[in-house]
Design a protein around this motif. Structure first.
Motif, PDB file in Angstrom:
ATOM      1  N   ARG A 415       0.831  -1.196   0.000  1.00  0.00           N
ATOM      2  CA  ARG A 415       0.000   0.000   0.000  1.00  0.00           C
ATOM      3  C   ARG A 415       0.868   1.249   0.000  1.00  0.00           C
ATOM      4  O   ARG A 415       2.065   1.203   0.341  1.00  0.00           O
ATOM      5  N   ALA A 416       0.264   2.359  -0.432  1.00  0.00           N
ATOM      6  CA  ALA A 416       0.894   3.681  -0.377  1.00  0.00           C
ATOM      7  C   ALA A 416       0.113   4.528   0.624  1.00  0.00           C
ATOM      8  O   ALA A 416      -1.092   4.318   0.830  1.00  0.00           O
ATOM      9  N   GLN A 417       0.795   5.494   1.245  1.00  0.00           N
ATOM     10  CA  GLN A 417       0.155   6.251   2.317  1.00  0.00           C
ATOM     11  C   GLN A 417       0.581   7.710   2.265  1.00  0.00           C
ATOM     12  O   GLN A 417       1.709   8.025   1.873  1.00  0.00           O
ATOM     13  N   ALA A 418      -0.331   8.612   2.666  1.00  0.00           N
ATOM     14  CA  ALA A 418      -0.025  10.045   2.695  1.00  0.00           C
ATOM     15  C   ALA A 418      -0.633  10.672   3.941  1.00  0.00           C
ATOM     16  O   ALA A 418      -1.709  10.265   4.407  1.00  0.00           O
ATOM     17  N   GLN A 419       0.083  11.673   4.497  1.00  0.00           N
ATOM     18  CA  GLN A 419      -0.436  12.490   5.597  1.00  0.00           C
ATOM     19  C   GLN A 419      -0.657  13.897   5.056  1.00  0.00           C
ATOM     20  O   GLN A 419       0.261  14.497   4.477  1.00  0.00           O
ATOM     21  N   VAL A 420      -1.878  14.450   5.231  1.00  0.00           N
ATOM     22  CA  VAL A 420      -2.210  15.768   4.723  1.00  0.00           C
ATOM     23  C   VAL A 420      -2.829  16.609   5.837  1.00  0.00           C
ATOM     24  O   VAL A 420      -3.271  16.086   6.875  1.00  0.00           O
ATOM     25  N   VAL A 421      -2.876  17.910   5.598  1.00  0.00           N
ATOM     26  CA  VAL A 421      -3.529  18.841   6.506  1.00  0.00           C
ATOM     27  C   VAL A 421      -4.600  19.582   5.722  1.00  0.00           C
ATOM     28  O   VAL A 421      -4.317  20.139   4.653  1.00  0.00           O
ATOM     29  N   ASP A 422      -5.852  19.600   6.256  1.00  0.00           N
ATOM     30  CA  ASP A 422      -6.928  20.260   5.532  1.00  0.00           C
ATOM     31  C   ASP A 422      -6.972  21.747   5.850  1.00  0.00           C
ATOM     32  O   ASP A 422      -6.145  22.265   6.621  1.00  0.00           O
ATOM     33  N   ASP A 423      -7.957  22.465   5.320  1.00  0.00           N
ATOM     34  CA  ASP A 423      -8.052  23.915   5.502  1.00  0.00           C
ATOM     35  C   ASP A 423      -8.259  24.304   6.957  1.00  0.00           C
ATOM     36  O   ASP A 423      -7.925  25.419   7.372  1.00  0.00           O
ATOM     37  N   SER A 424      -8.805  23.402   7.733  1.00  0.00           N
ATOM     38  CA  SER A 424      -9.076  23.687   9.144  1.00  0.00           C
ATOM     39  C   SER A 424      -7.891  23.368  10.031  1.00  0.00           C
ATOM     40  O   SER A 424      -7.970  23.514  11.258  1.00  0.00           O
ATOM     41  N   GLY A 425      -6.803  22.871   9.430  1.00  0.00           N
ATOM     42  CA  GLY A 425      -5.616  22.532  10.212  1.00  0.00           C
ATOM     43  C   GLY A 425      -5.628  21.140  10.777  1.00  0.00           C
ATOM     44  O   GLY A 425      -4.741  20.769  11.567  1.00  0.00           O
ATOM     45  N   ASN A 426      -6.613  20.333  10.384  1.00  0.00           N
ATOM     46  CA  ASN A 426      -6.691  18.955  10.866  1.00  0.00           C
ATOM     47  C   ASN A 426      -5.720  18.059  10.094  1.00  0.00           C
ATOM     48  O   ASN A 426      -5.618  18.160   8.864  1.00  0.00           O
ATOM     49  N   SER A 427      -5.023  17.213  10.812  1.00  0.00           N
ATOM     50  CA  SER A 427      -4.102  16.253  10.189  1.00  0.00           C
ATOM     51  C   SER A 427      -4.882  14.983   9.855  1.00  0.00           C
ATOM     52  O   SER A 427      -5.532  14.395  10.738  1.00  0.00           O
ATOM     53  N   LEU A 428      -4.825  14.580   8.583  1.00  0.00           N
ATOM     54  CA  LEU A 428      -5.561  13.413   8.105  1.00  0.00           C
ATOM     55  C   LEU A 428      -4.613  12.444   7.400  1.00  0.00           C
ATOM     56  O   LEU A 428      -3.590  12.843   6.855  1.00  0.00           O
ATOM     57  N   PHE A 429      -5.006  11.183   7.419  1.00  0.00           N
ATOM     58  CA  PHE A 429      -4.190  10.145   6.791  1.00  0.00           C
ATOM     59  C   PHE A 429      -5.056   9.395   5.767  1.00  0.00           C
ATOM     60  O   PHE A 429      -6.226   9.089   6.027  1.00  0.00           O
ATOM     61  N   TYR A 430      -4.442   9.105   4.615  1.00  0.00           N
ATOM     62  CA  TYR A 430      -5.133   8.338   3.566  1.00  0.00           C
ATOM     63  C   TYR A 430      -4.179   7.271   3.048  1.00  0.00           C
ATOM     64  O   TYR A 430      -2.952   7.472   2.990  1.00  0.00           O
ATOM     65  N   CYS A 431      -4.745   6.147   2.642  1.00  0.00           N
ATOM     66  CA  CYS A 431      -3.919   5.105   2.018  1.00  0.00           C
ATOM     67  C   CYS A 431      -4.725   4.402   0.939  1.00  0.00           C
ATOM     68  O   CYS A 431      -5.960   4.398   0.952  1.00  0.00           O
ATOM     69  N   LYS A 432      -3.995   3.829   0.023  1.00  0.00           N
ATOM     70  CA  LYS A 432      -4.600   3.001  -1.024  1.00  0.00           C
ATOM     71  C   LYS A 432      -3.648   1.847  -1.289  1.00  0.00           C
ATOM     72  O   LYS A 432      -2.430   1.956  -1.077  1.00  0.00           O
ATOM     73  N   GLY A 433      -4.171   0.740  -1.762  1.00  0.00           N
ATOM     74  CA  GLY A 433      -3.314  -0.399  -2.047  1.00  0.00           C
ATOM     75  C   GLY A 433      -4.110  -1.649  -2.314  1.00  0.00           C
ATOM     76  O   GLY A 433      -5.314  -1.601  -2.622  1.00  0.00           O
TER      77      GLY A 433
END
Length: 845
Positions: A415-433
């Motif tokens: 799988r691949a994974q990314a950590q992002v921050v949205d407009d509200s400053g929340n840290s979110l994690f997404y993955c696909k695989g």
């Protein structure tokens, strides 16, 4: 893979390794590989590498070249060249030097034209060699150096980065991950992710990541090298066209020998038995008569006319987006009855796209696709990432997130994974695989786990690839958003093209490196049958690919296609079909296709093919899709029809001249044609008829072949009636010489009778072409092409002027020319009736 040992005296690698043991380098663990290759993660020293280079040879494909002189001399060997050479020798013996010069010029022209066309044909092994990686990064004496790929040796530690070509067969030993595009070798449509311990094949391309690897095979001792060996052994020798010309030559040689024996025997009987007045000088007269017969029996321009017709036909094919690399392949293409087509890029678009998504936690398809896009790398060349970004309707939504950390696809955890921050400053994690890996990460259980597993199995059965997508607020507890499905959809014209191919008597078989399930799904969509097999289940390791069992050949003939195909399988499929008498066209684009492309009756490199595939192929397409192949086959059938029409005309006329010369000499004691006249007949008949390449023809609805029995039978029957036409005119001429009333009206002598026969042979021959070029009445459509018509009319006018004014032949009265023309036009209708009855009879057989 056995370890490549030192070169023997013949230059071949032995199977012994450096320590004399046998180790399977594709499966052994890394410590065993290091020990067997006497190397380490620190690589080799320069001195050791140079020693190994001397022992194992260069990391390249070397082939044995045949000298250009020998290739050229081959064109002087064969039935028709032998006939031309015998005529030249006989001309020299009796001192007929003008005849000798003309005959030798035609012989040389045939040889030069054939040699030049062969010289222009691409060399498949040379292209394979050229496609090897030109440079490689190797670890020597403790540091990396860039060297020529040909200098890489077994045991070298190599570094492979994004965009580089794998220089040899390797096992990956260090690094996080790498994605390798090996489609040109294995036929897989997607790059393959590699981890430590996995094998990488020579000439595959790194699409993402970076790793180091140990070299386990170089040169011919690689997957790539074995493919090159198959290419070197592939091919059928003489083409159907060359075999046909040989058959025609054999037929004319036998007939010539029979007539020559009859002629010489008759002459000797008259000189020795009937009127004993034998003198050794009479041998010159006999040889002169035999020379006339020999020249008459040679279709001197047949190879040239076929070459020119094919060359002009190749120009027409180029307008259909098909480039011909070997001229004889046009006739092979016309006879193809089975078309083995690759899937990716030919039947499909070679462009992954999103299919119907399966939602779990995600509230909408757009939310699911956005999550997958956030777990993908922007600007990536990975086909899956590109398909996800292409499927995202609102691409501006990505601007609402800022990437903090991205972890590329890891083949270990899948799988691949990314950590992002949205407009509200929340840290979110997404993955696909891989769905199973993402399901495990989300700890699915119960009904949700069963629903997801059933969904993956359903998509796999339909030939679709699955991609699990998940999200997390803390990187620890994950939610399973859903499953994306990906497909390489069929081209818009594939189904219609396959239907059209079947209407034209073509059976289409799908040959793909992808899984059988994918092959069946695409086959269902484009109208190919569902009888698709896994190649490995049909061709076992014990099978000799050159000598397949009856059961395997039966299976290949019944199958609608094969999945998970490797180079040796494609080669074996073609061989099996050829054993059953099929003429096979094979399409391909990669190195893995080269052996089958060369072995096939007509190998077709599709648009975007590798150099190796283009060099092994006989036809190279410059436009994508299977419709271009069917267009090329249609055009090739028209070209073949023109050649058949010419051969039918040429053999019939040759029979006419041979038999008339012999029987006129026996019955009347003189030859109705001089050697110069016969050479002029060849020039005047064949040079303008080269424009037959432009002629209008009906498109045959079935594959067309060299049916030698029907061709020679038809030529003989039409030839017999042509003989009757010429002998009838000759009998009238001989009667004219004896009839004082006719002589008082228009006086003629024997030399003028020869001119009359010359006129009838040339002009009547062209009228005969108008007869045989059509399967129905000679005046029915399609009418002759304007270029052919003008060329023939121009030649007719020239011949009339030659006979009327006495250019190169004795002059005859214009009134006689008019009478001869009336006689020929009458016979034209008689020959047309004979032709129609003949075709009707042959169709009934």
């Amino acid at each position: 893979m056995p370890i490549p040992g030192p070169k023997s005296e013949s230059g071949n690698a032995s199977k012994a390794d450096l320590k004399g043991s046998q180790v399977d380098l594709q499966k052994a663990d890394l410590p065993s590989i290091y020990q067997a290759l006497n190397t380490s993660p620190q690589g080799l020293s320069q001195a050791e590498a140079e020693t190994r280079l001397q022992r194992y040879g260069p990391n390249s494909i070397q082939e044995k070249e045949q000298s250009a002189l020998l290739k050229f001399l081959r064109f002087f060997w064969g039935p028709i060249p032998w006939m031309i050479e015998a005529a030249a020798l006989l001309s020299a013996l009796i001192g007929h030097w003008p005849d000798f010069a003309i005959i030798m010029a035609l012989l040389l022209y045939n040889a030069v034209a054939g040699f030049w066309q062969e010289h222009k044909a691409s060399n498949a092994l040379a292209a394979l060699k050229a496609s090897m990686a030109p440079q490689a990064e190797v670890l020597r004496d403790g540091s990396f150096h860039t060297i020529d790929a040909a200098d890489v040796v077994p045991g070298d530690i190599v570094r492979i980065k994004l965009g580089q070509v794998v220089p040899a067969d390797v096992r990956f030993v260090d690094g996080k991950s790498i994605s390798i595009d090996q489609a040109a070798l294995t036929g897989e449509s997607l790059p393959v992710s590699k981890k430590i311990g996995d094998i990488g094949y020579s000439s595959s391309i790194a699409k993402r990541g970076e790793m180091t690897a140990v070299t386990i095979g170089t040169g011919r001792n690689t997957f790539f090298g074995r493919t090159a060996k198959l290419v070197a052994g592939a091919g059928q020798g003489a083409s159907h066209s060359q075999k046909a010309v040989t058959h025609i030559g054999d037929f004319l040689i036998v007939l010539c020998l029979v007539l020559a024996l009859l002629l010489v025997g008759t002459q000797l009987y008259r000189d020795i038995v009937v009127a004993p007045s034998w003198h050794w000088s009479d041998i010159i007269n006999i040889l002169r008569t035999v020379l006339v017969l020999l020249i008459a029996s040679i279709p001197v321009a047949m190879p040239s006319v076929i070459t020119v017709t094919n060359a002009l036909g190749a120009l027409a094919l180029s307008r259909k987006k098909a480039i011909v690399s070997r001229l004889e392949s046009i006739e092979e293409l016309a006879g193809v009855d089975i078309l083995c087509s690759d899937k990716t890029g030919t039947l499909t678009k070679n462009q992954l796209s999103l299919h119907d998504p399966k939602l779990f936690v995600a509230k909408s398809p757009e939310q699911l696709i956005l999550a997958a896009a956030l777990a993908s790398e922007k600007g990536s060349s990975d086909p899956i990432d590109q398909a996800i970004f292409a499927g995202l309707k609102d691409k501006k939504a990505l601007n609402n997130y800022q990437l903090k950390e991205f972890t590329p696809f890891d083949p270990v955890i899948k799988r691949a994974q990314a950590q992002v921050v949205d407009d509200s400053g929340n840290s979110l994690f997404y993955c696909k695989g891989a769905p199973q890996a993402v399901m495990q990460l989300c700890k699915l259980s119960g009904d949700n786990e069963k629903k997801a597993s059933d969904c993956v199995q359903e998509l796999a059965a339909r030939g679709l690839r699955s991609l699990g997508v998940a999200s997390s607020n803390d990187g620890k507890r994950w939610s399973f958003l859903g499953i994306l499905s990906l497909e390489d959809p069929p081209r818009d014209d594939s189904k219609q093209t396959i239907s059209r191919a079947r209407e034209h008597g073509l059976q289409v078989k799908m040959i793909t490196g992808d899984d059988v399930a994918i092959g069946k799904e695409i086959a269902a969509q484009v109208g190919i049958g569902q009888n698709i097999y896994a190649a490995a289940d049909v061709f076992t390791d014990s099978e000799n690919m050159d000598h397949l069992s009856k059961q395997v050949v039966d299976c290949v003939e019944r199958a609608d296609g094969f999945g998970r195909v490797f180079p040796e399988h494609k080669y074996a499929i073609v061989k099996a079909l050829q054993e059953r008498g099929h003429q096979v066209a094979m399409t391909g684009d990669g190195v893995n296709d080269a052996p089958a492309l060369k072995q096939a009756d007509c190998g077709i490199a599709v648009s975007g093919a590798t150099d190796a595939a283009r060099a092994a192929a006989a036809i190279i397409l410059t436009a994508p899709g299977l419709s271009t192949v069917v267009d090329a086959i249609d055009e090739a059938r028209k070209i073949f029809e023109r050649i058949i029409n010419y051969v039918l005309f040429r053999v019939s006329m040759t029979l006419d001249i041979m038999v008339v010369v012999v029987f006129a000499t026996i019955l009347f004691g003189f030859s109705p044609l001089t050697p110069v006249m016969i050479v002029l007949v060849a020039l005047l008949d064949d040079i303008p008829i080269m424009t037959i390449a432009y002629d209008n023809t009906l498109l045959p609805k079935e594959p067309v072949h060299w049916e030698m029995r029907d061709l020679l039978l038809g030529s003989t029957i039409i030839g017999i009636f042509s003989i009757a036409q010429t002998m009838g005119l000759l009998l009238i001429g001989m009667e004219w010489l004896q009839n004082s009333q006719w002589q008082s009206w228009i006086p003629l002598d024997k030399s003028q009778i020869q001119t009359i026969i010359f006129l009838q042979i040339v002009a009547g021959g062209h009228l005969l072409l108008f007869v045989v070029r059509s399967r129905s009445a000679f005046f029915a459509k399609p009418l002759p092409a304007m270029k052919l018509f003008i060329a023939i009319v121009g030649t007719q006018a020239l011949t009339v002027l030659m006979c009327g004014f006495g250019w190169l032949v004795p002059a005859i009265p214009w009134r006689i020319i008019g009478l001869v023309w009336l006689y020929m036009i009458l016979w034209m209708f008689i020959l047309d009736l004979v032709k129609k009855l003949l075709y009707q009879r042959l169709q009934d057989i």
